[in-house]
Design a protein around this motif. Structure first.
Motif, PDB file in Angstrom:
ATOM      1  N   SER A 144      11.036  22.261 -31.984  1.00 49.00           N
ATOM      2  CA  SER A 144      10.642  22.136 -30.583  1.00 49.00           C
ATOM      3  C   SER A 144      10.663  20.661 -30.187  1.00 49.00           C
ATOM      4  N   GLY A 145      10.562  20.396 -28.889  1.00 51.56           N
ATOM      5  CA  GLY A 145      10.573  19.016 -28.418  1.00 51.56           C
ATOM      6  C   GLY A 145       9.486  18.163 -29.057  1.00 51.56           C
ATOM      7  N   GLY A 146       8.283  18.717 -29.125  1.00 51.31           N
ATOM      8  CA  GLY A 146       7.171  17.986 -29.701  1.00 51.31           C
ATOM      9  C   GLY A 146       7.404  17.678 -31.177  1.00 51.31           C
ATOM     10  N   GLN A 147       7.971  18.657 -31.882  1.00 53.45           N
ATOM     11  CA  GLN A 147       8.264  18.439 -33.312  1.00 53.45           C
ATOM     12  C   GLN A 147       9.336  17.370 -33.477  1.00 53.45           C
ATOM     13  N   ALA A 172       9.676  14.395 -21.667  1.00 60.39           N
ATOM     14  CA  ALA A 172      10.410  15.659 -21.797  1.00 60.39           C
ATOM     15  C   ALA A 172       9.509  16.754 -22.366  1.00 60.39           C
ATOM     16  N   LEU A 173       8.212  16.484 -22.434  1.00 56.60           N
ATOM     17  CA  LEU A 173       7.310  17.424 -23.108  1.00 56.60           C
ATOM     18  C   LEU A 173       6.287  18.008 -22.142  1.00 56.60           C
ATOM     19  N   ASP A 174       5.797  19.199 -22.467  1.00 61.63           N
ATOM     20  CA  ASP A 174       4.763  19.809 -21.627  1.00 61.63           C
ATOM     21  C   ASP A 174       3.411  19.128 -21.899  1.00 61.63           C
ATOM     22  N   PRO A 175       2.431  19.337 -21.022  1.00 64.61           N
ATOM     23  CA  PRO A 175       1.168  18.594 -21.128  1.00 64.61           C
ATOM     24  C   PRO A 175       0.456  18.775 -22.480  1.00 64.61           C
ATOM     25  N   PHE A 176       0.489  19.977 -23.014  1.00 62.30           N
ATOM     26  CA  PHE A 176      -0.190  20.213 -24.287  1.00 62.30           C
ATOM     27  C   PHE A 176       0.494  19.435 -25.416  1.00 62.30           C
ATOM     28  N   THR A 177       1.822  19.548 -25.460  1.00 65.74           N
ATOM     29  CA  THR A 177       2.582  18.829 -26.484  1.00 65.74           C
ATOM     30  C   THR A 177       2.430  17.326 -26.301  1.00 65.74           C
ATOM     31  N   THR A 178       2.404  16.891 -25.038  1.00 69.42           N
ATOM     32  CA  THR A 178       2.184  15.481 -24.737  1.00 69.42           C
ATOM     33  C   THR A 178       0.899  14.995 -25.400  1.00 69.42           C
TER      34      THR A 178
END
Lengths: 304, 222
Positions: A144-147, A172-178
């Motif tokens: 995933s993007g966060g990974q 490029a990441l959603d708030p949680f992943t951010t």
């Protein structure tokens, strides 16, 4: 730790007006601190970040990192200096045909670590910092993007740098992943004392992570303040852009005819009529600027 | 059918000649075309180390060789061919122009493959203090590998077809056999047999190339 002195960067392309992306910026980043640089798209913040490791060589001015003046180094010495300056990017910039472990190994290879076992050991160590050891043999396409960003952080940290440069790392990441990624950056800063410079257009990111903030507009640092000010009741940034960035985000004007909703319509005829209600409300010039920026931020939010 | 069986020794010989032509021209083209393609990429006006003037010259030479119809190149470089292999007729004499043509052909494909990769990983590598050589070996060639295998496949298929023109200098090969027996001698069955073999050869090359390229590609989820 990082010292920029009268740095300017001008892009000259044939047939175009020369573009001054960074205009006479001087900035001091203390060792172990987290410096946030915020501004809209095109403010020059990414170019300024690239000036620090000379990915973009400034047209004039001096750049020093850890006491070494990078602007005075030859190519080989500059490459050695870069081993002490990690960098992560909005697009992660991993090598897609290499596994996670091989990607991390790459920075060690480039840093001249000859022994493969040593490289693998240190890569595993770096992956542990961002809790992604279980993905070591996986390829970026399966992450995933966060990974991916965590792998990029591991890659940047594997050489044990003194500085970590972050170019829109969460855009490029959603708030949680951010939040997850920012947590790792905060941990890294605290545990290893790494000096972090983070460029972003998201005030949330600055509020969460930075010690000091520099606000950029049109290539200049127009305002600097400690991030603690952001949490202080009644804090009022000096510049209009600072005020806007601190505001509640996107506010749309919904009073005009629907046909003016498109960007082009807004630019052609909508300008005067649509702006008037907000202009009537605004008390100072800062408020006016704020409404101008509302459209700008709304349309430019997803673009780098 | 009897006729085809009668021609089997010739067909056999022709296949071997085709293998010889492709077996030399393609590996040499890959060996020399790859560095040439990388050179074109690196020294392009917007490349890693721009050298606009020499790039324009090399690029011009590449274009020149590429724009020669193969038949004309075959004739035009006969003196050079004679200098390299000592003769201007036979299979060896065809291998020279085939190779000369294949090098810039493959180089352009290499250049295109690398250009398509995007600059993200290269930028990250520069930030990590990589040398240009390290970036080429560890990043560009690694990510371009599936594309490069595809390019080798395309080059091989194209040059199997080019090799059919070798008859002009008595080079032989399966395509030449089809022309000689089918066109000049009206032996339609022999021509069909030769064409079937060519189709099989091309299919096999394409199939193997596609499989290899896919196996080396980790850029998409399996």
């Amino acid at each position: 730790m990082i010292s920029l002195s009268h740095v300017s960067t001008t892009f000259a392309a044939r047939g175009h007006e020369p573009l001054t992306a960074v205009d006479d910026v001087s900035l001091e980043v203390p060792r172990g601190s987290i410096q946030g640089i915020i501004g809209f798209s095109g403010a020059g913040k990414s170019t300024l970040l690239r000036n620090i490791n000379l990915l973009e060589r400034p047209t004039s001015g001096q750049v020093s990192v850890a006491g070494t003046e990078l602007t005075g180094l030859d190519d080989a010495a500059l490459r050695r200096a870069r081993h002490q300056i990690g960098m992560i990017f909005q697009g992660f910039n991993l090598v897609n045909n290499l596994s996670v472990a091989q990607n991390v190994e790459l920075s060690l290879k480039f840093a001249g670590v000859k022994d493969r076992r040593e490289r693998l050991r240190r890569a595993a160590e770096a992956l542990e910092i961002v809790d992604i050891t279980d993905k070591a043999s996986v390829y970026p396409a399966q992450l995933s993007g966060g990974q991916k960003q965590r792998v990029a952080i591991a890659r940047a940290l594997a050489t044990k740098p003194e500085v970590l440069l972050c170019d829109e790392p969460t855009s490029a990441l959603d708030p949680f992943t951010t939040a997850t990624v920012l947590q790792y950056l905060a941990d890294v800063n605290r545990e290893f004392g790494i000096t972090v410079v983070i460029v972003t257009h998201e005030m949330e990111v600055i509020k969460a992570l930075a010690d000091n903030v520099a606000v950029m507009e049109d290539g200049r640092v127009v305002e600097e303040f400690p991030a603690s000010e952001l949490r202080r009741e009644g804090f009022n940034p000096r510049t209009s852009i600072g005020k806007y960035l601190l505001s509640d985000g996107i506010r749309l004007d919904r009073s005009g005819p629907a046909a003016h909703g498109s960007e082009s319509g807004e630019q052609k005829s909508g300008q005067s009529t649509r702006r008037s209600p907000q202009h009537a409300e605004s008390q100072d010039q800062g408020q006016t600027r704020r409404s101008e920026h509302a459209a700008l931020a709304g349309s430019a939010g997803g673009v780098r | 059918m009897d006729l085809v069986i009668e021609r089997l020794p010739e067909i056999n010989q022709a296949m071997l000649e085709t293998f010889a032509m492709i077996g030399v021209a393609i590996p040499v083209a890959v060996l020399l075309g790859t560095p040439l393609g990388i050179w074109l990429f690196v020294h392009a006006p917007d490349g890693l180390a721009p050298r606009p003037r020499s790039h324009a010259i090399v690029s011009g030479v590449v274009n020149m060789i590429r724009s020669f119809p193969f038949l004309i190149l075959l004739i035009a470089i006969i003196p050079f061919t004679r200098f390299v292999v000592g003769t201007s007729v036979g299979t060896a004499a065809v291998i020279v122009p085939l190779t000369i043509n294949a090098i810039p052909y493959f180089a352009r494909l290499v250049e295109q493959n690398i250009t398509q990769l995007g600059s993200g990983a290269v930028e990250a590598s520069r930030a990590m203090g990589a040398t240009r050589g390290q970036i080429i070996r560890n990043v560009l060639l690694v990510d371009a590998k599936p594309g490069l295998i595809g390019s080798i496949t395309i080059t091989t298929v194209s040059f199997i077809s080019y090799s059919a023109m070798s008859g002009l200098v008595g080079g032989g090969g399966i395509g030449d056999l089809a022309i000689r027996y089918g066109y000049y001698r009206y032996e339609t069955p022999t021509m069909i047999a030769a064409i079937v073999l060519m189709v099989l050869l091309v299919t096999l090359v394409q199939f193997a190339g596609t499989r290899l390229a896919r196996a080396s590609d980790r850029r998409v989820t399996a």
